[in-house]
Design an enzyme around this catalytic site. Structure first.
Site, PDB file in Angstrom:
ATOM      1  N   TYR A  36       0.842  -1.197   0.000  1.00  0.00           N
ATOM      2  CA  TYR A  36       0.000   0.000   0.000  1.00  0.00           C
ATOM      3  C   TYR A  36       0.885   1.258   0.000  1.00  0.00           C
ATOM      4  O   TYR A  36       1.655   1.487   0.939  1.00  0.00           O
ATOM      5  CB  TYR A  36      -0.946   0.029   1.214  1.00  0.00           C
ATOM      6  CG  TYR A  36      -2.001  -1.072   1.222  1.00  0.00           C
ATOM      7  CD1 TYR A  36      -2.213  -1.896   0.123  1.00  0.00           C
ATOM      8  CD2 TYR A  36      -2.809  -1.272   2.330  1.00  0.00           C
ATOM      9  CE1 TYR A  36      -3.181  -2.893   0.135  1.00  0.00           C
ATOM     10  CE2 TYR A  36      -3.793  -2.270   2.346  1.00  0.00           C
ATOM     11  CZ  TYR A  36      -3.958  -3.082   1.242  1.00  0.00           C
ATOM     12  OH  TYR A  36      -4.917  -4.062   1.259  1.00  0.00           O
TER      13      TYR A  36
ATOM     14  N   SER B 120      -5.003 -14.120   1.341  1.00  0.00           N
ATOM     15  CA  SER B 120      -5.977 -13.231   0.715  1.00  0.00           C
ATOM     16  C   SER B 120      -6.197 -13.690  -0.715  1.00  0.00           C
ATOM     17  O   SER B 120      -5.228 -13.792  -1.479  1.00  0.00           O
ATOM     18  CB  SER B 120      -5.484 -11.780   0.748  1.00  0.00           C
ATOM     19  OG  SER B 120      -6.441 -10.939   0.156  1.00  0.00           O
TER      20      SER B 120
ATOM     21  N   TRP C  68     -12.933  -7.456   2.351  1.00  0.00           N
ATOM     22  CA  TRP C  68     -12.496  -6.147   1.822  1.00  0.00           C
ATOM     23  C   TRP C  68     -13.450  -5.568   0.781  1.00  0.00           C
ATOM     24  O   TRP C  68     -14.254  -6.279   0.201  1.00  0.00           O
ATOM     25  CB  TRP C  68     -11.083  -6.209   1.283  1.00  0.00           C
ATOM     26  CG  TRP C  68     -10.701  -7.139   0.168  1.00  0.00           C
ATOM     27  CD1 TRP C  68     -10.212  -8.409   0.300  1.00  0.00           C
ATOM     28  CD2 TRP C  68     -10.698  -6.866  -1.249  1.00  0.00           C
ATOM     29  NE1 TRP C  68      -9.921  -8.926  -0.934  1.00  0.00           N
ATOM     30  CE2 TRP C  68     -10.195  -8.008  -1.899  1.00  0.00           C
ATOM     31  CE3 TRP C  68     -11.042  -5.758  -2.027  1.00  0.00           C
ATOM     32  CZ2 TRP C  68     -10.044  -8.101  -3.293  1.00  0.00           C
ATOM     33  CZ3 TRP C  68     -10.896  -5.837  -3.404  1.00  0.00           C
ATOM     34  CH2 TRP C  68     -10.407  -7.003  -4.024  1.00  0.00           C
ATOM     35  N   SER C  69     -13.300  -4.248   0.611  1.00  0.00           N
ATOM     36  CA  SER C  69     -14.128  -3.461  -0.328  1.00  0.00           C
ATOM     37  C   SER C  69     -15.629  -3.710  -0.151  1.00  0.00           C
ATOM     38  O   SER C  69     -16.328  -4.052  -1.105  1.00  0.00           O
ATOM     39  CB  SER C  69     -13.709  -3.704  -1.792  1.00  0.00           C
ATOM     40  OG  SER C  69     -12.496  -3.059  -2.067  1.00  0.00           O
TER      41      SER C  69
ATOM     42  N   LEU D 240     -17.865  -1.670  -0.030  1.00  0.00           N
ATOM     43  CA  LEU D 240     -18.649  -0.738  -0.865  1.00  0.00           C
ATOM     44  C   LEU D 240     -18.229  -0.821  -2.334  1.00  0.00           C
ATOM     45  O   LEU D 240     -18.557   0.070  -3.124  1.00  0.00           O
ATOM     46  CB  LEU D 240     -18.474   0.695  -0.346  1.00  0.00           C
ATOM     47  CG  LEU D 240     -18.940   0.911   1.102  1.00  0.00           C
ATOM     48  CD1 LEU D 240     -18.672   2.342   1.553  1.00  0.00           C
ATOM     49  CD2 LEU D 240     -20.425   0.585   1.233  1.00  0.00           C
TER      50      LEU D 240
ATOM     51  N   LYS E 166     -22.871   6.976  -5.301  1.00  0.00           N
ATOM     52  CA  LYS E 166     -22.454   8.318  -5.742  1.00  0.00           C
ATOM     53  C   LYS E 166     -22.027   8.381  -7.207  1.00  0.00           C
ATOM     54  O   LYS E 166     -22.027   9.448  -7.796  1.00  0.00           O
ATOM     55  CB  LYS E 166     -21.355   8.864  -4.836  1.00  0.00           C
ATOM     56  CG  LYS E 166     -20.035   8.134  -4.869  1.00  0.00           C
ATOM     57  CD  LYS E 166     -19.071   8.793  -3.892  1.00  0.00           C
ATOM     58  CE  LYS E 166     -17.743   8.098  -3.849  1.00  0.00           C
ATOM     59  NZ  LYS E 166     -16.846   8.724  -2.880  1.00  0.00           N
TER      60      LYS E 166
ATOM     61  N   GLN F 140     -16.723  10.139   5.981  1.00  0.00           N
ATOM     62  CA  GLN F 140     -17.107   8.823   5.434  1.00  0.00           C
ATOM     63  C   GLN F 140     -16.992   7.755   6.510  1.00  0.00           C
ATOM     64  O   GLN F 140     -17.871   6.900   6.653  1.00  0.00           O
ATOM     65  CB  GLN F 140     -16.209   8.441   4.256  1.00  0.00           C
ATOM     66  CG  GLN F 140     -16.390   9.319   3.032  1.00  0.00           C
ATOM     67  CD  GLN F 140     -15.399   8.968   1.928  1.00  0.00           C
ATOM     68  OE1 GLN F 140     -14.481   8.164   2.121  1.00  0.00           O
ATOM     69  NE2 GLN F 140     -15.550   9.593   0.777  1.00  0.00           N
TER      70      GLN F 140
ATOM     71  N   GLU G 227     -19.771   8.120   8.955  1.00  0.00           N
ATOM     72  CA  GLU G 227     -21.023   7.638   8.334  1.00  0.00           C
ATOM     73  C   GLU G 227     -21.063   6.098   8.369  1.00  0.00           C
ATOM     74  O   GLU G 227     -22.027   5.497   8.822  1.00  0.00           O
ATOM     75  CB  GLU G 227     -21.046   8.150   6.887  1.00  0.00           C
ATOM     76  CG  GLU G 227     -22.019   7.490   5.939  1.00  0.00           C
ATOM     77  CD  GLU G 227     -23.438   7.968   6.164  1.00  0.00           C
ATOM     78  OE1 GLU G 227     -23.592   9.045   6.751  1.00  0.00           O
ATOM     79  OE2 GLU G 227     -24.365   7.247   5.783  1.00  0.00           O
ATOM     80  N   ASN G 228     -19.981   5.472   7.906  1.00  0.00           N
ATOM     81  CA  ASN G 228     -19.983   4.014   7.761  1.00  0.00           C
ATOM     82  C   ASN G 228     -20.032   3.282   9.108  1.00  0.00           C
ATOM     83  O   ASN G 228     -20.507   2.153   9.191  1.00  0.00           O
ATOM     84  CB  ASN G 228     -18.775   3.562   6.939  1.00  0.00           C
ATOM     85  CG  ASN G 228     -18.760   4.212   5.559  1.00  0.00           C
ATOM     86  OD1 ASN G 228     -19.746   4.826   5.158  1.00  0.00           O
ATOM     87  ND2 ASN G 228     -17.660   4.090   4.839  1.00  0.00           N
TER      88      ASN G 228
HETATM   89  P1  NDP Z   1     -14.680   0.277   0.114  1.00  0.00           P
HETATM   90  O1  NDP Z   1     -15.176  -0.590  -0.973  1.00  0.00           O
HETATM   91  O2  NDP Z   1     -15.596   0.518   1.251  1.00  0.00           O
HETATM   92  O3  NDP Z   1     -14.250   1.661  -0.550  1.00  0.00           O
HETATM   93  C1  NDP Z   1     -13.849   2.730   0.246  1.00  0.00           C
HETATM   94  C2  NDP Z   1     -13.898   4.005  -0.583  1.00  0.00           C
HETATM   95  O4  NDP Z   1     -15.264   4.295  -0.968  1.00  0.00           O
HETATM   96  C3  NDP Z   1     -13.449   5.219   0.211  1.00  0.00           C
HETATM   97  O5  NDP Z   1     -12.066   5.352   0.221  1.00  0.00           O
HETATM   98  C4  NDP Z   1     -14.172   6.336  -0.524  1.00  0.00           C
HETATM   99  O6  NDP Z   1     -13.490   6.574  -1.756  1.00  0.00           O
HETATM  100  C5  NDP Z   1     -15.519   5.679  -0.793  1.00  0.00           C
HETATM  101  N1  NDP Z   1     -16.438   5.814   0.349  1.00  0.00           N
HETATM  102  C6  NDP Z   1     -16.411   5.106   1.520  1.00  0.00           C
HETATM  103  N2  NDP Z   1     -17.421   5.478   2.324  1.00  0.00           N
HETATM  104  C7  NDP Z   1     -18.105   6.428   1.663  1.00  0.00           C
HETATM  105  C8  NDP Z   1     -19.251   7.174   2.004  1.00  0.00           C
HETATM  106  N3  NDP Z   1     -19.893   7.003   3.160  1.00  0.00           N
HETATM  107  N4  NDP Z   1     -19.712   8.085   1.090  1.00  0.00           N
HETATM  108  C9  NDP Z   1     -19.073   8.254  -0.089  1.00  0.00           C
HETATM  109  N5  NDP Z   1     -17.978   7.575  -0.459  1.00  0.00           N
HETATM  110  C10 NDP Z   1     -17.486   6.656   0.422  1.00  0.00           C
HETATM  111  O7  NDP Z   1     -13.378  -0.298   0.770  1.00  0.00           O
HETATM  112  P2  NDP Z   1     -11.843  -0.376   0.227  1.00  0.00           P
HETATM  113  O8  NDP Z   1     -11.809  -0.744  -1.201  1.00  0.00           O
HETATM  114  O9  NDP Z   1     -11.157   0.862   0.668  1.00  0.00           O
HETATM  115  O10 NDP Z   1     -11.339  -1.601   1.076  1.00  0.00           O
HETATM  116  C11 NDP Z   1     -11.339  -1.530   2.507  1.00  0.00           C
HETATM  117  C12 NDP Z   1     -10.063  -2.127   3.039  1.00  0.00           C
HETATM  118  O11 NDP Z   1      -9.990  -3.503   2.667  1.00  0.00           O
HETATM  119  C13 NDP Z   1      -8.771  -1.526   2.486  1.00  0.00           C
HETATM  120  O12 NDP Z   1      -8.417  -0.333   3.119  1.00  0.00           O
HETATM  121  C14 NDP Z   1      -7.790  -2.631   2.760  1.00  0.00           C
HETATM  122  O13 NDP Z   1      -7.395  -2.604   4.120  1.00  0.00           O
HETATM  123  C15 NDP Z   1      -8.634  -3.872   2.488  1.00  0.00           C
HETATM  124  N6  NDP Z   1      -8.401  -4.348   1.112  1.00  0.00           N
HETATM  125  C16 NDP Z   1      -7.768  -5.544   0.952  1.00  0.00           C
HETATM  126  C17 NDP Z   1      -7.515  -6.051  -0.291  1.00  0.00           C
HETATM  127  C18 NDP Z   1      -6.821  -7.360  -0.439  1.00  0.00           C
HETATM  128  O14 NDP Z   1      -6.408  -7.704  -1.554  1.00  0.00           O
HETATM  129  N7  NDP Z   1      -6.640  -8.116   0.605  1.00  0.00           N
HETATM  130  C19 NDP Z   1      -7.909  -5.322  -1.524  1.00  0.00           C
HETATM  131  C20 NDP Z   1      -8.593  -4.096  -1.257  1.00  0.00           C
HETATM  132  C21 NDP Z   1      -8.847  -3.646   0.010  1.00  0.00           C
HETATM  133  P3  NDP Z   1     -13.365   8.030  -2.438  1.00  0.00           P
HETATM  134  O15 NDP Z   1     -13.614   9.082  -1.402  1.00  0.00           O
HETATM  135  O16 NDP Z   1     -12.005   8.073  -3.013  1.00  0.00           O
HETATM  136  O17 NDP Z   1     -14.408   8.049  -3.507  1.00  0.00           O
END
Ligand code: NDP
Length: 332
Positions: free
Chosen positions: A56, A154, A208-209, A211, A219, A294, A297-298
């Site tokens: 990261y 993973s 993970w992810s 959202l 959005k 965010q 909110e979450n």
């Molecule tokens: P999400 O799918 O929840 O995406 C998060 C992103 O969505 C934020 O950074 C923001 O992006 C947007 N967002 C989140 N909440 C809101 C809200 N309330 N309103 C509007 N936009 C919002 O999760 P991630 O993809 O970030 O994954 C979470 C964690 O999982 C990572 O941090 C990591 O630790 C892990 N992960 C692990 C992986 C693996 O291969 N093992 C791969 C990916 C993630 P923005 O503001 O830029 O639009």
């Protein structure tokens, strides 16, 4: 809000049902100051697991988290922190799941995170070029040395997990405890399908992810906001993904789900995270956020779980229409 704590697979460790990760955000959208505010908010709301990886922001993400942990000064026994090994650099010795890189990466992650052990350590993807036995031995040795408490994987296949377990059993090594797969309303195949036979054996999941990188906030239906991760240099692939016909279809699905979230008087983001929490095989949902609002909110998503009645879940199911088929019971 009362945090819920769930057992990580069949280990004795309890992780908060919501956790907080730093992919994309730390080092790109989140600096040292915001990192501290985010970790503090997460911790004060009961989050006890912080997720990271060597890859990261090329280590910067772990440095920011490490600086925040040092500054916040919480007692080390009140939180858990992870790293993941696979992509540490471009040289042949800086990547993969060979013994050397696993050890080098673990030591480097501990230094960046400013901790003297990692609670969870993940093999970030399978490494088809290293024998699984070498990887299992190296991860197990780190556990025996007290540098890692629990190791996991993973996005490994069920077959690879079974192989790792078999090797660990045969050689008397520490087996993997948890798997970190993608899981959300749009991506369910591994968690609900492929891994289904593994939960009875005690597999924990740190998903993970939740959202789908923001799609499940709804959005993107009005276009991609300028300040979204989709516009960051290096993440063009993510933007391309949402601009494919499949990405557009997913954005449409989010639009339909929005109507249910409105009825429940919550945001789509909270409903989508709550939907993940409904799955008892999910040990923790890792939240991502590029700004404090965010995250705040979450965090409210825990309050939405009771609103997801069978009737509501059924209506959500009709919209997403992607429930993986369970394995056939030929004796039924
Ligand atoms: P999400 O799918 O929840 O995406 C998060 C992103 O969505 C934020 O950074 C923001 O992006 C947007 N967002 C989140 N909440 C809101 C809200 N309330 N309103 C509007 N936009 C919002 O999760 P991630 O993809 O970030 O994954 C979470 C964690 O999982 C990572 O941090 C990591 O630790 C892990 N992960 C692990 C992986 C693996 O291969 N093992 C791969 C990916 C993630 P923005 O503001 O830029 O639009």
């Amino acid at each position: 809000m009362n945090m819920e704590y769930r057992r990580l697979g069949n280990s004795g460790l309890y992780v908060s049902a919501l956790s907080f990760g730093s992919w994309v955000t730390f080092g790109n959208q989140v600096d040292d100051t915001l990192g501290i505010d985010m970790l503090r908010t997460a911790y004060e709301n009961g989050i006890n697991f912080f997720d990271n990886a060597e890859v990261y922001a090329h280590g910067k993400s772990e440095e920011i988290m490490g600086n925040a942990l040092a500054k916040l000064g919480w007692s080390r026994d009140t939180y858990t922190v992870s790293s993941k090994v696979m992509w540490g650099g471009s040289k042949p010795t800086q990547r993969g799941l060979n013994r050397k890189h696993i050890f080098d990466a673990c030591h480097a992650a501990m230094k960046r995170l400013r901790v003297d052990y990692l609670d969870l350590y993940f093999c970030h993807r399978p490494d088809l070029r290293t024998p699984i036995e070498e990887t299992v031995r190296a991860m197990s040795d780190l556990v025996s040395q007290g540098k890692v408490m629990y190791w996991g994987t993973s996005e490994w296949s069920a077959a690879q997990l079974n192989e790792a377990h078999g090797i660990a059993r045969e050689l008397g090594l520490h087996p993997p405890t948890m798997e970190q797969p993608e899981y959300n309303l749009l991506k369910r195949d591994k968690v609900e399908g492929e891994y289904a036979p593994l939960y009875g054996r005690g597999l924990g999941t740190t998903i993970w992810s939740p959202l789908a990188s923001g799609i499940l906030t709804g959005k993107y239906s009005k276009g991609i906001p300028d300040d979204s991760r989709m516009n960051l240099p290096g993440y063009e692939w993510l933007r391309k993904k949402v601009e494919t016909p499949e990405g557009r279809r997913q954005i449409e699905i989010a639009g339909k789900l929005q109507a249910i979230a409105d009825e429940l008087e919550t945001s789509l983001a909270c409903m989508a995270v709550a939907w993940c929490l409904k799955n008892p095989n999910v040990s923790t949902v890792i939240l991502g956020a590029s700004r404090l609002s965010q995250l705040e909110e979450n965090l409210k998503s825990l309050e939405v779980v009771p609103k997801l009645t069978d009737e509501v879940m059924g209506r959500i199911e009709e919209i997403v229409a992607n429930k993986p088929k369970p394995p056939t019971d030929w004796l039924a």
